[in-house]
Scaffold this motif. Sequence first.
Motif, short mmCIF file in Angstrom:
data_model
loop_
_atom_site.label_atom_id
_atom_site.label_comp_id
_atom_site.label_asym_id
_atom_site.label_seq_id
_atom_site.Cartn_x
_atom_site.Cartn_y
_atom_site.Cartn_z
N VAL A 147 40.24 115.57 76.63
CA VAL A 147 40.97 115.06 77.41
C VAL A 147 41.17 113.68 77.16
O VAL A 147 42.11 112.89 77.29
N PHE A 180 44.68 111.44 76.41
CA PHE A 180 45.07 110.60 77.07
C PHE A 180 45.13 109.48 76.08
O PHE A 180 46.22 108.56 76.35
N TRP A 183 45.92 109.34 73.18
CA TRP A 183 46.92 109.69 72.21
C TRP A 183 48.37 109.24 72.98
O TRP A 183 49.09 108.58 72.54
N LEU A 184 48.30 109.68 74.32
CA LEU A 184 49.55 109.58 75.00
C LEU A 184 49.89 108.09 75.24
O LEU A 184 50.87 107.56 75.18
N PHE A 185 48.57 107.23 75.86
CA PHE A 185 48.88 106.12 76.07
C PHE A 185 49.21 105.13 74.81
O PHE A 185 49.95 103.91 74.80
N ASN A 203 50.74 106.26 72.14
CA ASN A 203 52.31 106.43 71.99
C ASN A 203 53.14 105.67 73.02
O ASN A 203 54.10 104.86 72.55
N MET A 204 52.69 105.42 74.22
CA MET A 204 53.54 104.97 75.18
C MET A 204 53.43 103.45 74.86
O MET A 204 54.71 102.64 74.87
N ASN A 247 55.79 102.92 71.89
CA ASN A 247 57.31 103.01 72.40
C ASN A 247 57.86 101.80 72.99
O ASN A 247 59.05 101.27 72.91
N LEU A 248 56.83 101.30 74.11
CA LEU A 248 57.29 100.01 75.00
C LEU A 248 57.54 98.99 73.85
O LEU A 248 58.60 98.11 74.29
N LEU A 268 60.83 99.10 72.26
CA LEU A 268 61.72 98.86 73.56
C LEU A 268 61.83 97.26 73.72
O LEU A 268 62.78 96.94 74.65
N VAL A 293 57.45 102.63 83.69
CA VAL A 293 55.85 103.08 84.01
C VAL A 293 55.31 102.37 85.29
O VAL A 293 54.85 103.01 86.07
N ILE A 349 57.03 103.73 88.64
CA ILE A 349 56.51 105.21 88.90
C ILE A 349 55.08 105.22 89.52
O ILE A 349 54.94 105.79 90.52
N MET A 403 54.18 106.47 93.17
CA MET A 403 53.14 107.57 93.54
C MET A 403 51.97 107.04 94.21
O MET A 403 51.67 107.83 95.15
#
Lengths: 429, 423
Positions: B36, B40, B42-44, B46-47, B50-51, B54, B390, B393, B397
């Motif tokens: 897990v 995560f 890895w996901l963050f 990447n995020m 990417n940001l 951008l 990000v 959202i 949430m």
Amino acid sequence: MAATASTMPRRDDRPPFDFSYWLQTNLLSVGKIITLLVLIALNIWIIRTGLRVNPLTTTIVVVLWAIFGGLIAYNMVRHNLVHGMLRAVKVRIYTSLHGSLISLFLLVALGLALYAFVRYITFWPRWEAVVVNFRLLMVGRYPRSLTWRPVAAALFVVVLGVASLLTWGPVSRRLYRYRKVMIGLWLASPIILGIILYGVGAPFDAPDAGPLGRVNTRLWGGLMLTLIISVIAIIVSFPLGVMLALGRQSQYPVIKYFCVGYIELIRGVPLLTVLFMAEFMLPLFLPGGLTVDSLIRVITGFILFSAAYLAENVRGGLQAVPRGQYEAAYAVGLNTYQTTRRIILPQALRAVIPAIVGQFIGLFKDTSLVAIIGVFDLLSIGRAVLGQQEYRARQAEIYLFIGLIYFVGASGMSYASRRLETRLGVGER
Amino acid sequence: MSASSAPAQHNKTRIPFYRDTRVLAVLIQAVFAVFVVVFFVWLFGNMFGNLDTLGITDFQQPFFRVEQVNGKTSLSPWFRFLYSSAGFDILDTPISYTRQDPYLRALAVGIVNTIRVGVIGIILSTLLGVLTGVARLSSNWLLSKIALAYIEVIRNTPLLVQLFFWYFAGLLALPRLRTGEEITAVILPGPIYMTNRGIAMPWIRGTPTTGQWALFVVAAIALAWLVSFILKRQEEKRQRSLRRSTWTFLTFFAVAAIGWFVLPVQPLRIEQPVVADTGFGFVGGLTILPQLTALVFGLVIYTGAFIAEIVRAGIQAVPKGQTEAARALGLRNAQMLRLIILPQALRIIIPPMTSQYLNLVKNSSLATAVAYPELFQISGTILNQTGRAVQVIIIVMLSYLAFSLIISAFLNWYNKRVQLVER
């Protein structure tokens, strides 16, 4: 003739109609008199309105109500007994003094509403917007020359559905052995549907080549897209939901709290935020340069959302399985996997079929939400049709048509669920 | 001693570590946790990458840092953008707001609007649901079938389609207030004007003496409570009914009425809507926007159908013996429903009702379809303007999670109160 007469209740044996008792039970209290006055006022208002708007229907309804009421009243006073068809009418419509007046009000209102509704839907020119745009509403902008592919996909799903009903149905026990094939086909159906609709084998530079040329998902739309999103989301979210439910029941705290956190987080936020997350945040989470088709992003959102709700439903079933079942399974030497697979899950899932189907109906209805993030599902195409100048005034018709399609789909699913319940004997064993 | 411990020792040594459940438990959880965490990270990773591409550099800065932005103190550079000027107008602002206000203020407007829709929706849908649920069980066949038809049709069609229908085919299809000089709005008794720009109706307004009357009302509540308290003690002492609720209400109304007539000016008055001289909109009364009307109406109709089914199931779950016992005691229908059936049904009804209330609040996010500015719609605008997907959202949430937690905490507390205390 004589036999019928003897089985019929004997009128002469009945006690006479007790008028004072009737008054006591129907009229003699302050509350009853006040409600009676209110009901009379309401009836006068609706009958006057009805006579102005639609005199014929209103008159017919009121006269019919009076004739039946009169007949029942006569029989009650004369014989203290109403039987046959009249009795059926009495217990349903003329339940009491107040009940009769409520019925009158409802009958007049219903008569007016039904007449208006029938006149509304039988005025055909207003449905032109639906008829002209029917293809658009069904398959979106899918190339006209390739219409056979959505049709084939629909046929595939229908045939698979009917075959599944037969396999689980009462037709022949010999069909039971094909259940595994059916489950396999259902699990493979996202891929099969993808091949039929998206195409396969066409080289990158020549998308139209071959019998199954590529059709970009941007051209998909309408009811077809709605069904694809629902079917794939349902099929994929089911195993995920079961795993989450099992994880939530796990004895290992790390796994358990991960699942609890996930389920509660997703259940605490609206679907729209999950869809927004899938649409805007998923591309950010993937390695730079890797883009995912918008449709896949949306479906991912639905899967993530649906799995959390499904997990809660399945958990209900797991909790309903008696502890003795676990103990017995371990006692006969089954390991944890076998116990779960062979003993616990079949009982747990059977117990929650209604909840799971309810959840899937909800998912089917919720697919309409993709209209907000700009995916061309049925509702979205409907809005696009309404965007055309000549159909701008046909708002009600388009939304009624879309509502009808959803209604048929959702009612069909709940009918199938009730059948499945009786077949599996939920609540009997 | 040694004889009994020897075989145990012997057994222990023979279990290999990969079959020892204690070792396995740690191992499985460790593998899961590592998986897990790696996922995560890895996901963050990447995020953030990417940001950066951008050009959004918020996350390169520390999370906590006190700064001054537009004269306000910002605690976190990640959310610094919330203090810049929003620059968009909001249709319906229950709290003061102008387009110069920061995004944070716009979000607050959205949250207040969501709460408003939620509270009105919950109250109205409960009323509708209980009435329909009882009608569904009525002995009157017509009433019961009409309730059934309503429930089936509404439950089997998507809320979004219904909202579009009410908004575009219902409220926006209403006539204009006036065409030329002639008033073309639908006028219901009241007068209630129904136009495509909103529904105007009479509304209660305060006068200079409202504050003084409020004191009378407080006094009335206090006195009524006192009467209720004394009567309760007396009832318990004498073991017979002294009509406590009647006297309590009478006391309240009497004191409130004295205040009403003693004051020189009537403390509340009803204000009629009057068509404005300009020809657009109304002066006085209360004008409800078509967006809000469509949203609340749609949510109430939709949730009401679900609540009706819950109420029906709850009432049917009360054992038949209870009805029969109530009849045997000679209770009237209304008394039976109020004193015997509903209190018992309530215990069954509350848990599913809680989830319906949560659904209603979550479904209010569909307001974005009819362009009513509640939390979700305003956040969408902010997301589009700032590109801070990000952060926005996350805020949305967390807000909805907070709503959900508050509602379920409150109803769980209430649920505990009404549940039977079993021995």
